[in-house]
Design a protein around this motif. Structure first.
Motif: not given
Length: 155
Positions: A93-106
């Motif tokens: 669940t925490a990983l799903s929050y981290l992957l939302q919106d602006d958190y996941f940038v490449w």
């Protein structure tokens, strides 16, 4: 507590330890959120807007940190009503929050697949080395949050 930042933190694995970095911006609060804090009243009075904006170190000198070593993750959710509630989150669940919106940038200058693996490896390590919590709170709970964070940090 020292303020690191509230948006787009940078996670780094350097010298065998995880570090979080941020670019602190000015604080943006609704007037209603500032009411419980007497030290914010001069800022509230000087603004005509419903949303007040100010640098945190103007109110609390030496309150900004340049980096931190993550120990807990807290995903807050504001609610209009209800008692403050904190609960442990599963790592998925925490990983799903981290992957939302602006958190996941490449970054465009490297292959997406390589960056994705690097990000996921950092997130996996972050979730392995910290505990994650959900926090539901309302306006009346704002002054209880520092004590809650202290308790969570003590384990």
């Amino acid at each position: 507590f020292k303020f690191l930042g509230d948006e787009q933190p940078i996670l780094s694995d350097r010298n065998g330890g995880l570090s979080g970095y941020a670019f602190p911006r000015r604080i943006r609060l609704d007037r209603s959120a500032a009411k419980p804090f007497p030290e914010l009243q001069p800022v509230v009075k000087s603004s005509k807007s419903e949303r007040i904006v100010f640098p945190i170190d103007k109110i609390y000198p030496r309150s900004i940190a340049s980096s931190c070593s993550p120990r807990i993750l807290v995903f807050p959710e504001y609610r209009q009503r209800g008692k403050m509630r904190v609960f442990r989150l599963k790592s998925t669940t925490a990983l799903s929050y981290l992957l939302q919106d602006d958190y996941f940038v490449w970054y465009r200058d490297k292959p997406f697949s390589r960056i994705s693996r690097q990000h996921l490896a950092l997130f996996e390590r972050l979730l392995h080395e910290t505990e994650a919590f959900g926090l539901q709170y309302s306006a009346g709970d704002i002054l209880k949050i520092p004590a809650l964070f202290r308790r969570l940090l003590r384990g």
